[in-house]
Structure formats: structure tokens, C-alpha cells
Design a protein around this motif. Structure first.
Motif, short mmCIF file in Angstrom:
data_model
loop_
_atom_site.label_atom_id
_atom_site.label_comp_id
_atom_site.label_asym_id
_atom_site.label_seq_id
_atom_site.Cartn_x
_atom_site.Cartn_y
_atom_site.Cartn_z
N SER A 187 0.82 -1.22 0.00
CA SER A 187 0.00 0.00 0.00
C SER A 187 0.85 1.26 0.00
CB SER A 187 -0.95 0.00 1.21
OG SER A 187 -1.90 -1.04 1.12
N ARG A 188 1.91 1.25 0.79
CA ARG A 188 2.81 2.41 0.80
C ARG A 188 3.44 2.62 -0.58
NH1 ARG A 188 4.09 -0.36 5.41
NH2 ARG A 188 6.06 -1.14 4.54
N LEU A 189 3.83 1.54 -1.22
CA LEU A 189 4.42 1.64 -2.55
C LEU A 189 3.39 2.10 -3.57
CD1 LEU A 189 7.02 1.19 -4.16
CD2 LEU A 189 6.28 -1.16 -4.55
N ALA A 190 2.14 1.65 -3.41
CA ALA A 190 1.08 2.06 -4.33
C ALA A 190 0.88 3.57 -4.29
CB ALA A 190 -0.23 1.36 -3.97
N ASP A 191 1.01 4.18 -3.11
CA ASP A 191 0.89 5.63 -3.01
C ASP A 191 2.00 6.33 -3.78
OD1 ASP A 191 -1.35 5.37 -1.45
OD2 ASP A 191 -0.32 5.74 0.45
N GLU A 192 3.20 5.74 -3.76
CA GLU A 192 4.34 6.34 -4.47
C GLU A 192 4.24 6.16 -5.98
OE1 GLU A 192 7.90 4.58 -3.01
OE2 GLU A 192 7.42 4.93 -0.89
N ARG A 193 3.76 5.00 -6.42
CA ARG A 193 3.85 4.63 -7.83
C ARG A 193 2.52 4.69 -8.57
NH1 ARG A 193 8.85 1.94 -8.27
NH2 ARG A 193 10.18 2.93 -6.71
N GLY A 194 1.42 4.91 -7.87
CA GLY A 194 0.15 5.12 -8.55
C GLY A 194 -0.52 3.87 -9.07
N PHE A 195 -0.62 2.85 -8.24
CA PHE A 195 -1.42 1.67 -8.59
C PHE A 195 -2.38 1.34 -7.45
CE2 PHE A 195 2.51 0.00 -6.74
CZ PHE A 195 2.09 -1.02 -5.89
N ARG A 196 -3.38 0.56 -7.75
CA ARG A 196 -4.39 0.17 -6.77
C ARG A 196 -4.05 -1.24 -6.28
NH1 ARG A 196 -8.73 1.40 -9.65
NH2 ARG A 196 -9.04 3.38 -8.55
N VAL A 197 -4.30 -1.50 -4.98
CA VAL A 197 -4.09 -2.83 -4.42
C VAL A 197 -5.39 -3.34 -3.85
CG1 VAL A 197 -2.62 -4.27 -2.98
CG2 VAL A 197 -1.80 -2.02 -3.68
N ALA A 198 -5.72 -4.60 -4.16
CA ALA A 198 -6.89 -5.27 -3.59
C ALA A 198 -6.40 -6.45 -2.76
CB ALA A 198 -7.84 -5.73 -4.68
N TYR A 199 -6.87 -6.54 -1.53
CA TYR A 199 -6.49 -7.62 -0.61
C TYR A 199 -7.75 -8.44 -0.31
CZ TYR A 199 -2.57 -4.38 0.34
OH TYR A 199 -1.50 -3.52 0.24
N PRO A 200 -8.05 -9.46 -1.11
CA PRO A 200 -9.25 -10.25 -0.86
C PRO A 200 -9.09 -11.13 0.38
CG PRO A 200 -8.40 -10.55 -3.11
CD PRO A 200 -7.33 -9.89 -2.31
N GLN A 201 -10.24 -11.63 0.86
CA GLN A 201 -10.26 -12.49 2.04
C GLN A 201 -10.71 -13.89 1.63
OE1 GLN A 201 -9.30 -11.76 5.26
NE2 GLN A 201 -9.52 -13.97 5.51
N ALA A 202 -9.89 -14.90 1.97
CA ALA A 202 -10.25 -16.30 1.70
C ALA A 202 -11.28 -16.78 2.70
CB ALA A 202 -9.00 -17.17 1.75
N LEU A 203 -11.93 -17.90 2.37
CA LEU A 203 -12.87 -18.53 3.29
C LEU A 203 -12.11 -19.25 4.40
CD1 LEU A 203 -15.38 -20.03 0.70
CD2 LEU A 203 -15.79 -18.08 2.23
N GLY A 204 -12.75 -19.34 5.56
CA GLY A 204 -12.15 -19.94 6.74
C GLY A 204 -11.97 -18.91 7.82
N GLU A 205 -11.40 -19.31 8.95
CA GLU A 205 -11.28 -18.42 10.10
C GLU A 205 -10.07 -17.49 9.94
OE1 GLU A 205 -11.82 -19.99 14.04
OE2 GLU A 205 -12.87 -21.76 13.25
N ALA A 206 -10.35 -16.21 9.87
CA ALA A 206 -9.29 -15.21 9.74
C ALA A 206 -8.48 -15.15 11.02
CB ALA A 206 -9.89 -13.85 9.42
N GLY A 207 -7.17 -15.01 10.88
CA GLY A 207 -6.29 -14.88 12.02
C GLY A 207 -5.94 -16.19 12.69
N LEU A 208 -6.34 -17.33 12.09
CA LEU A 208 -6.06 -18.65 12.67
C LEU A 208 -5.18 -19.42 11.70
CD1 LEU A 208 -6.70 -20.69 14.99
CD2 LEU A 208 -8.55 -21.54 13.53
N ALA A 209 -3.94 -19.69 12.10
CA ALA A 209 -2.99 -20.34 11.20
C ALA A 209 -3.18 -21.85 11.10
CB ALA A 209 -1.57 -20.04 11.65
N ASP A 210 -4.11 -22.43 11.86
CA ASP A 210 -4.39 -23.86 11.82
C ASP A 210 -4.87 -24.26 10.43
OD1 ASP A 210 -5.25 -26.44 12.13
OD2 ASP A 210 -6.75 -26.00 13.67
N PRO A 211 -4.15 -25.15 9.70
CA PRO A 211 -4.59 -25.52 8.35
C PRO A 211 -5.95 -26.20 8.31
CG PRO A 211 -2.29 -26.15 8.71
CD PRO A 211 -2.85 -25.74 10.05
N ALA A 212 -6.44 -26.70 9.45
CA ALA A 212 -7.74 -27.36 9.47
C ALA A 212 -8.90 -26.37 9.43
CB ALA A 212 -7.87 -28.25 10.71
N ARG A 213 -8.67 -25.13 9.88
CA ARG A 213 -9.79 -24.18 9.94
C ARG A 213 -9.43 -22.78 9.48
NH1 ARG A 213 -9.99 -25.20 15.40
NH2 ARG A 213 -10.56 -23.06 15.85
N GLY A 214 -8.14 -22.45 9.39
CA GLY A 214 -7.73 -21.10 9.05
C GLY A 214 -8.08 -20.73 7.63
#
Length: 281
Positions: A56-83
Motif C-alpha cells: 500500500s505504501r508503494l502504491a501511493d508512491e507509484r500510482g497503482f491500486r491494491v486489492a487484498y481479498p479475504q479467503a474462506l475460513g477463520e481469519a487470524g487462525l494459522a491452523d490448516p484445518a480451519r484457518g
């Protein structure tokens, strides 16, 4: 939300309410901009991906848009069974969502962002970390709108011929314990074997139509190898003494591996992307 932090767009895909964090550079309202889809790793979120990558900081300098999509599953949980995880292939998604069509979802994300602010169709790029890197490889095989891609601390997915050659830039730390640099099963992360990182890059380059010869360059202790053809380039950065991290960024979680400070993946990725728009039809 404070200025510069981004804002969320909502969409529904396969009956699931989904959202994507979008960062717009200031002063470019109404202009058609390049778009970078930035894909988080297992258990991540769009905000974590923005934090660790510095895009995002680089996008401000260079003039591009960034999209950060969210995958399905529990956000913030690194467990491969549910994250939260992208369905990049067998064993690589979130187990409660085995039928998730994330290739289709990410196409829908591009369309939704374009409704929000015009996207340059010749300059749509994908960068991913860990499981997000695997998803970037999957998109490169399946989505004709990907102009170029970058994979950080991830392994390619295989099994289908690419729609067309996709320029690719890869980063992998020599001390990665999730997806080992030397291949095999990692001590951490998903229990899926991987090829040695350089061998995987060389095989990917061949799949993209590049010849066997590579050229190399060095920056501090880190080494770049490049395979080229008339239609494509594939670059592979060996990142010395780094684990599972984004070079020049921030750790993805407390206690996670530290990025090297002397190599900026964000800047190198954007320079690579700028050099590889889609060819005009």
C-alpha cells in the motif's frame, strides 16, 4: 477508517458474503489504474497482507491500486484445518470449504474493484504469500487476465497447461521451515511435499516456454536467476538466511520468522510488473 488505511468492498460469491480490502492511491480519482491482487497466507487477512507486504505504501508512491481479498475460513487462525486459505489445489484450501471456486471468486473481485474505480485491463497483476503464492500460481495457469505474477514463500501448483505464458517473479528463503528451500515436508505448516525451490522455479520456467539457460545477478547475499524467452520471463530470488517471510516487509504474526531488511520484495515485484503489461490484442 483513517485516510490511507483502505476500505472494504462487499460481494457475494457461491452464496457466501465475501469482502476485499482496497487501497486507492491518493490523487488518481477517475483514472484507469493498474491493479495488484495481493493474496494472504493461511489464516491471514487482507489487513495482515497489507501490513506484511508494504504494497500500500508503494502504491501511493507509484500510482497503482491494491486489492487484498479475504479467503474462506477463520481469519487470524494459522491452523490448516480451519484457518482462512485459498483453494489452490488438493489439500491447499480450507477443509470446511472443499468446493470453493477461488479462481472464479478472484475474477469477481477484479470486476467488483473495476466498478469501484476503473482498472487498466492490460495491467492486472497477482502477488501472493505462502498459500496465497500457491493461489497466484493457480491463477497464472487458469486466468487469461493475469499480466504477471509474483510468489513469495510458496510452491507452484501443477496439473494443467497455462492459458498463456505468464511472467513470474519468485522469492524463497533458504531457512524456510514451512515450504523448505531444499524440498520435502516442512516442519511447520501443511504436510504436503514440495520440490526444491530452485528446481520448482526452473520447471515453472519451462512450463512458461523459457529456455534452460539462466542469467544471474546478486544483491548483498541474495541471488537472482532469470529464465527468458521471447514471450516470457521467470525470475527466482534465493533469499539468504531468511525463513517463511516477505523480504523487506514485516513478520506476518508475533513470533513469526523475520524478513531480511536488505531486499525489498515489494519494490522488485512492482518493477517487474511495470515491465510486463499484457500485450495489446
Amino acid at each position: 477508517m483513517p485516510h490511507g488505511q483502505g476500505h472494504y468492498l462487499k460481494l457475494t460469491w457461491q452464496g457466501e458474503a465475501r469482502r476485499v480490502l482496497v487501497h486507492d492511491p491518493p490523487g488518481h480519482e477517475g483514472r484507469s489504474l493498474p491493479l495488484v491482487l495481493a493474496l494472504h497466507g493461511t489464516g491471514g487477512t487482507g489487513r495482515i497482507m497489507a501490513h506484511l507486504s508494504g504494497l500500500s505504501r508503494l502504491a501511493d508512491e507509484r500510482g497503482f491500486r491494491v486489492a487484498y481479498p479475504q479467503a474462506l475460513g477463520e481469519a487470524g487462525l494459522a491452523d490448516p484445518a480451519r484457518g482462512a486459505a485459498w483453494n489452490a489445489g488438493p489439500g491447499l484450501g480450507c477443509p470446511p470449504y472443499p468446493e470453493a471456486n477461488d479462481v472464479g471468486f478472484l475474477q469477481a473481485v477484479v470486476d467488483r474493484v473495476d466498478q469501484h474505480g476503473p482498472v487498466d485491463p492490460r495491467r492486472i497483476y497477482v502477488a501472493g504469500f505462502s498459500n496465497g503464492a500457491r493461489m497466484a500460481y493457480r491463477l497464472a495457469l487458469s486466468a487469461p487476465w493475469v499480466a504477471a505474477m509474483a510468489a513469495v514463500a510458496g510452491a507452484p501448483v501443477w496439473g494443467e497447461a497455462p492459458v498463456r505464458p505468464v511472467p513470474t517473479l519468485v522469492f524463497h528463503g533458504t531457512e524456510d521451515q514451512h515450504i523448505p528451500f531444499s524440498g520435502g515436508l516442512g516442519q511447520q505448516g501443511r504436510r504436503l511435499p514440495a520440490l526444491p525451490a530452485r528446481e520448482a522455479a526452473e520447471r515453472w520456467a519451462a512450463l512458461m516456454g523459457c529456455g534452460p539457460a539462466s542469467v544471474s545477478d546478486e544483491l548483498n547475499a541474495h541471488r537472482l536467476e532469470m529464465w527468458s524467452s521471447d514471450a516470457c520471463q521467470v525470475g527466482f530470488w534465493t533469499v539468504a538466511d531468511m525463513g517463511h517471510a516477505w523480504p523487506g516487509g514485516r513478520p506476518y504474526a508475533p513470533g513469526a520468522d523475520l524478513p531480511v531488511p536488505d531486499l525489498s520484495a515489494a519494490h522488485l515485484i512492482w518493477a517487474f510488473f511495470e515491465a510486463h503489461p499484457l500485450e495489446a490484442p
